[in-house]
Design a protein around this motif. Structure first.
Motif, short mmCIF file in Angstrom:
data_model
loop_
_atom_site.label_atom_id
_atom_site.label_comp_id
_atom_site.label_asym_id
_atom_site.label_seq_id
_atom_site.Cartn_x
_atom_site.Cartn_y
_atom_site.Cartn_z
N GLY A 44 2.14 7.36 -2.49
CA GLY A 44 1.38 7.05 -1.20
C GLY A 44 1.69 8.06 0.01
N LYS A 45 2.35 7.56 1.06
CA LYS A 45 2.39 8.39 2.26
C LYS A 45 3.49 9.33 2.01
CE LYS A 45 3.35 6.39 6.16
NZ LYS A 45 3.35 5.52 6.97
N ASP A 83 7.57 3.59 0.31
CA ASP A 83 6.89 4.96 0.43
C ASP A 83 7.05 5.43 1.80
OD1 ASP A 83 4.74 3.47 1.38
OD2 ASP A 83 3.34 5.21 1.08
N ASN A 129 0.80 -1.33 0.15
CA ASN A 129 -0.04 0.07 -0.08
C ASN A 129 0.76 1.23 0.09
OD1 ASN A 129 -2.75 1.20 -0.06
ND2 ASN A 129 -2.19 1.73 2.15
N GLY A 130 0.56 1.98 -1.00
CA GLY A 130 1.46 3.44 -1.16
C GLY A 130 2.61 3.35 -2.15
N ILE A 137 -2.87 2.07 -3.79
CA ILE A 137 -3.46 2.90 -2.65
C ILE A 137 -4.87 2.42 -2.44
CG2 ILE A 137 -4.12 5.08 -1.80
CD1 ILE A 137 -1.69 6.33 -3.49
N LYS A 188 -1.44 6.19 4.15
CA LYS A 188 -2.28 7.02 2.87
C LYS A 188 -3.78 6.08 2.68
CE LYS A 188 -2.48 9.58 -0.72
NZ LYS A 188 -2.80 11.21 -0.63
#
Length: 259
Positions: A226-227, A204, A15-16, A20, A150
Protein backbone atom coordinates in the motif's frame (compact mmCIF):
# COMPACT_ATOMS: atom_id res chain seq x y z
CA UNK A 1 6.00 -7.73 25.66
CA UNK A 2 6.10 -10.99 27.61
CA UNK A 3 3.93 -9.47 30.34
CA UNK A 4 1.07 -8.80 27.97
CA UNK A 5 -2.09 -10.91 28.15
CA UNK A 6 -2.84 -13.41 25.40
CA UNK A 7 -4.02 -11.83 22.17
CA UNK A 8 -7.81 -11.61 21.89
CA UNK A 9 -8.44 -9.15 19.04
CA UNK A 10 -6.89 -8.30 15.67
CA UNK A 11 -7.71 -5.00 13.97
CA UNK A 12 -6.99 -4.95 10.24
CA UNK A 13 -6.73 -1.97 7.93
CA UNK A 14 -8.32 -2.42 4.50
CA UNK A 15 -7.02 -0.37 1.54
CA UNK A 16 -3.27 -0.87 1.30
CA UNK A 17 -3.28 -3.85 3.66
CA UNK A 18 -5.86 -6.33 2.32
CA UNK A 19 -6.36 -4.69 -1.07
CA UNK A 20 -5.42 -1.72 -3.27
CA UNK A 21 -8.58 -0.42 -4.90
CA UNK A 22 -9.93 -3.41 -6.88
CA UNK A 23 -6.90 -5.70 -6.46
CA UNK A 24 -6.32 -7.92 -3.45
CA UNK A 25 -2.88 -8.14 -1.87
CA UNK A 26 -1.54 -11.53 -3.01
CA UNK A 27 -2.43 -14.25 -0.51
CA UNK A 28 -4.55 -11.97 1.67
CA UNK A 29 -7.80 -13.94 1.29
CA UNK A 30 -6.21 -17.22 2.37
CA UNK A 31 -4.36 -15.49 5.22
CA UNK A 32 -7.64 -14.07 6.51
CA UNK A 33 -9.15 -17.58 6.47
CA UNK A 34 -6.21 -18.82 8.53
CA UNK A 35 -6.61 -15.95 10.99
CA UNK A 36 -10.30 -16.82 11.40
CA UNK A 37 -9.27 -20.28 12.60
CA UNK A 38 -7.61 -18.66 15.64
CA UNK A 39 -9.48 -17.78 18.86
CA UNK A 40 -9.45 -14.03 18.21
CA UNK A 41 -12.02 -11.35 17.41
CA UNK A 42 -11.37 -9.64 14.08
CA UNK A 43 -12.39 -6.08 13.22
CA UNK A 44 -11.69 -4.25 9.99
CA UNK A 45 -10.96 -0.60 10.63
CA UNK A 46 -10.63 1.94 7.86
CA UNK A 47 -10.33 5.66 7.30
CA UNK A 48 -11.77 5.38 3.81
CA UNK A 49 -14.29 8.05 2.91
CA UNK A 50 -14.46 7.22 -0.80
CA UNK A 51 -17.49 4.96 -0.42
CA UNK A 52 -20.19 3.98 2.04
CA UNK A 53 -19.87 0.83 4.14
CA UNK A 54 -22.27 -1.10 1.89
CA UNK A 55 -20.23 -0.42 -1.26
CA UNK A 56 -17.01 -1.15 0.58
CA UNK A 57 -18.38 -4.52 1.67
CA UNK A 58 -19.46 -5.30 -1.89
CA UNK A 59 -15.95 -4.50 -3.14
CA UNK A 60 -14.34 -6.78 -0.53
CA UNK A 61 -16.78 -9.60 -1.25
CA UNK A 62 -16.03 -9.44 -4.98
CA UNK A 63 -12.34 -9.72 -4.14
CA UNK A 64 -13.02 -12.96 -2.28
CA UNK A 65 -12.85 -11.77 1.32
CA UNK A 66 -15.23 -13.35 3.83
CA UNK A 67 -16.21 -10.29 5.87
CA UNK A 68 -19.48 -9.37 7.59
CA UNK A 69 -20.77 -5.80 7.66
CA UNK A 70 -20.82 -5.69 11.46
CA UNK A 71 -17.07 -6.46 11.49
CA UNK A 72 -16.26 -3.20 9.66
CA UNK A 73 -15.74 0.02 11.62
CA UNK A 74 -15.15 3.10 9.47
CA UNK A 75 -14.24 6.69 10.13
CA UNK A 76 -17.56 7.58 8.44
CA UNK A 77 -19.35 5.71 11.22
CA UNK A 78 -17.34 7.61 13.82
CA UNK A 79 -18.12 10.93 12.11
CA UNK A 80 -21.84 10.20 11.97
CA UNK A 81 -21.83 9.27 15.67
CA UNK A 82 -20.20 12.61 16.51
CA UNK A 83 -22.70 14.58 14.37
CA UNK A 84 -25.58 12.90 16.18
CA UNK A 85 -24.00 13.67 19.56
CA UNK A 86 -23.43 17.33 18.68
CA UNK A 87 -26.82 17.66 16.91
CA UNK A 88 -25.35 19.83 14.13
CA UNK A 89 -26.14 20.19 10.43
CA UNK A 90 -22.99 19.53 8.42
CA UNK A 91 -21.64 20.82 5.16
CA UNK A 92 -20.48 17.39 3.96
CA UNK A 93 -17.23 17.54 1.99
CA UNK A 94 -17.16 13.82 1.26
CA UNK A 95 -17.29 11.68 -1.85
CA UNK A 96 -20.83 11.28 -3.17
CA UNK A 97 -20.46 7.51 -2.76
CA UNK A 98 -20.04 8.03 0.99
CA UNK A 99 -23.30 9.96 1.42
CA UNK A 100 -25.49 6.91 2.17
CA UNK A 101 -23.70 6.56 5.51
CA UNK A 102 -25.12 9.98 6.46
CA UNK A 103 -28.73 9.23 5.49
CA UNK A 104 -31.08 10.98 7.91
CA UNK A 105 -28.57 13.65 8.97
CA UNK A 106 -29.98 17.13 8.29
CA UNK A 107 -27.72 19.21 6.03
CA UNK A 108 -29.89 22.28 5.37
CA UNK A 109 -28.48 25.62 6.56
CA UNK A 110 -25.23 23.98 7.72
CA UNK A 111 -23.62 24.98 11.00
CA UNK A 112 -20.69 22.52 10.92
CA UNK A 113 -18.11 21.40 8.37
CA UNK A 114 -17.23 17.73 7.86
CA UNK A 115 -14.34 16.98 5.55
CA UNK A 116 -13.16 13.65 4.17
CA UNK A 117 -11.62 12.65 0.88
CA UNK A 118 -13.66 14.53 -1.71
CA UNK A 119 -11.61 15.46 -4.80
CA UNK A 120 -14.68 16.72 -6.68
CA UNK A 121 -15.44 19.17 -3.83
CA UNK A 122 -11.91 20.44 -3.25
CA UNK A 123 -12.27 23.54 -5.41
CA UNK A 124 -12.07 27.20 -4.43
CA UNK A 125 -15.80 27.95 -4.15
CA UNK A 126 -16.53 24.98 -1.88
CA UNK A 127 -13.44 25.43 0.27
CA UNK A 128 -14.29 29.12 0.63
CA UNK A 129 -17.82 28.22 1.73
CA UNK A 130 -16.35 25.95 4.40
CA UNK A 131 -13.88 28.67 5.38
CA UNK A 132 -16.67 31.21 5.95
CA UNK A 133 -18.78 28.78 7.97
CA UNK A 134 -15.85 28.03 10.26
CA UNK A 135 -15.10 31.75 10.68
CA UNK A 136 -18.73 32.15 11.78
CA UNK A 137 -18.23 29.56 14.51
CA UNK A 138 -19.03 26.26 12.80
CA UNK A 139 -16.94 23.38 14.17
CA UNK A 140 -14.51 21.73 11.75
CA UNK A 141 -14.73 17.95 11.88
CA UNK A 142 -12.09 15.96 10.01
CA UNK A 143 -13.01 12.38 9.24
CA UNK A 144 -9.25 11.86 9.18
CA UNK A 145 -6.09 13.77 8.28
CA UNK A 146 -4.16 11.27 6.20
CA UNK A 147 -1.43 12.91 4.16
CA UNK A 148 -1.81 10.55 1.21
CA UNK A 149 -3.10 7.13 0.18
CA UNK A 150 -2.26 4.46 -2.38
CA UNK A 151 -3.99 4.20 -5.75
CA UNK A 152 -3.18 1.76 -8.53
CA UNK A 153 -1.29 4.49 -10.42
CA UNK A 154 0.64 5.77 -7.39
CA UNK A 155 0.25 7.88 -4.26
CA UNK A 156 -2.49 10.52 -4.09
CA UNK A 157 -3.22 13.41 -1.75
CA UNK A 158 -5.45 12.57 1.19
CA UNK A 159 -7.79 14.95 3.04
CA UNK A 160 -5.11 15.99 5.55
CA UNK A 161 -3.62 18.80 3.44
CA UNK A 162 -7.08 20.31 2.87
CA UNK A 163 -8.05 20.05 6.55
CA UNK A 164 -4.76 21.68 7.50
CA UNK A 165 -5.39 24.47 4.99
CA UNK A 166 -8.75 25.25 6.61
CA UNK A 167 -7.17 25.11 10.08
CA UNK A 168 -4.48 27.55 8.97
CA UNK A 169 -6.88 29.96 7.30
CA UNK A 170 -9.36 30.03 10.19
CA UNK A 171 -6.88 29.74 13.08
CA UNK A 172 -8.82 26.78 14.48
CA UNK A 173 -8.13 23.09 15.13
CA UNK A 174 -10.25 20.32 13.64
CA UNK A 175 -11.81 17.57 15.69
CA UNK A 176 -10.43 14.39 14.13
CA UNK A 177 -12.55 11.24 14.44
CA UNK A 178 -10.67 8.58 12.43
CA UNK A 179 -7.29 6.95 12.86
CA UNK A 180 -4.92 7.76 14.56
CA UNK A 181 -7.26 9.08 17.29
CA UNK A 182 -7.35 6.92 20.43
CA UNK A 183 -11.14 7.16 20.60
CA UNK A 184 -11.41 5.57 17.14
CA UNK A 185 -9.52 2.46 18.21
CA UNK A 186 -11.47 2.21 21.47
CA UNK A 187 -14.77 2.50 19.57
CA UNK A 188 -13.63 -0.23 17.20
CA UNK A 189 -13.14 -2.54 20.17
CA UNK A 190 -16.50 -1.68 21.72
CA UNK A 191 -18.57 -4.82 22.24
CA UNK A 192 -15.64 -7.20 21.79
CA UNK A 193 -14.86 -7.65 25.50
CA UNK A 194 -11.24 -6.84 24.63
CA UNK A 195 -8.94 -4.17 26.04
CA UNK A 196 -6.29 -2.42 23.93
CA UNK A 197 -3.63 -4.53 25.64
CA UNK A 198 -5.38 -7.63 24.25
CA UNK A 199 -5.26 -6.31 20.66
CA UNK A 200 -2.92 -5.89 17.70
CA UNK A 201 -3.39 -3.58 14.71
CA UNK A 202 -2.13 -4.45 11.20
CA UNK A 203 -1.80 -1.62 8.68
CA UNK A 204 0.25 0.06 5.95
CA UNK A 205 0.18 3.57 7.46
CA UNK A 206 2.93 3.91 10.03
CA UNK A 207 1.47 6.99 11.72
CA UNK A 208 -2.28 6.46 11.49
CA UNK A 209 -2.51 2.67 11.78
CA UNK A 210 0.50 1.63 13.82
CA UNK A 211 1.38 4.79 15.74
CA UNK A 212 -2.25 5.49 16.62
CA UNK A 213 -2.87 1.92 17.77
CA UNK A 214 0.27 1.84 19.90
CA UNK A 215 -0.65 5.14 21.57
CA UNK A 216 -4.00 3.54 22.39
CA UNK A 217 -2.19 0.67 24.12
CA UNK A 218 -2.18 -1.93 21.34
CA UNK A 219 0.66 -3.58 19.48
CA UNK A 220 1.13 -2.39 15.92
CA UNK A 221 2.29 -4.39 12.89
CA UNK A 222 3.37 -2.36 9.86
CA UNK A 223 3.15 -4.01 6.43
CA UNK A 224 5.30 -3.00 3.46
CA UNK A 225 2.38 -2.79 1.02
CA UNK A 226 0.00 0.00 0.00
CA UNK A 227 1.24 3.43 1.02
CA UNK A 228 4.32 2.10 2.83
CA UNK A 229 7.53 3.93 1.93
CA UNK A 230 11.06 2.84 2.86
CA UNK A 231 12.05 3.88 6.40
CA UNK A 232 8.43 4.63 7.41
CA UNK A 233 9.06 2.59 10.56
CA UNK A 234 11.54 5.25 11.70
CA UNK A 235 8.84 7.96 11.68
CA UNK A 236 7.18 6.97 14.95
CA UNK A 237 8.38 6.49 18.52
CA UNK A 238 8.10 3.86 19.82
CA UNK A 239 8.82 1.98 16.61
CA UNK A 240 6.31 -0.58 15.35
CA UNK A 241 6.10 -3.77 17.37
CA UNK A 242 6.86 -5.53 14.09
CA UNK A 243 7.33 -4.73 10.39
CA UNK A 244 6.31 -7.41 7.87
CA UNK A 245 6.38 -7.70 4.10
CA UNK A 246 2.61 -8.12 3.85
CA UNK A 247 -0.61 -9.19 5.55
CA UNK A 248 0.00 -12.95 5.14
CA UNK A 249 3.36 -12.60 6.90
CA UNK A 250 1.72 -10.62 9.72
CA UNK A 251 -0.90 -13.34 10.17
CA UNK A 252 1.84 -15.97 10.26
CA UNK A 253 3.57 -14.10 13.07
CA UNK A 254 0.33 -13.79 15.04
CA UNK A 255 -0.47 -17.49 14.70
CA UNK A 256 3.06 -18.56 15.65
CA UNK A 257 4.03 -16.01 18.31
CA UNK A 258 1.07 -14.19 19.87
CA UNK A 259 -1.49 -16.90 20.69
Amino acid sequence: MAARPALKAVLVDLNGTLHIEDSAVPGAQEALKRLRSAPVTIRFVTNTTKECKRELLERLTKLGFDIAENEIFTSLTAARNLLEQKQVRPLLLVDDKALPDFTGIATNDPNAVVIGLAPEHFHYEMMNKAFRLILDGAPLIAIHKARYFKKKDGLALGPGPFVTGLEYATDTKATVVGKPEKTFFLEALRGTDCTPEDAVMIGDDCRDDVGGAQKAGMRGILVRTGKYRPADEDKINPAPYLTCENFPEAVEHILERLL
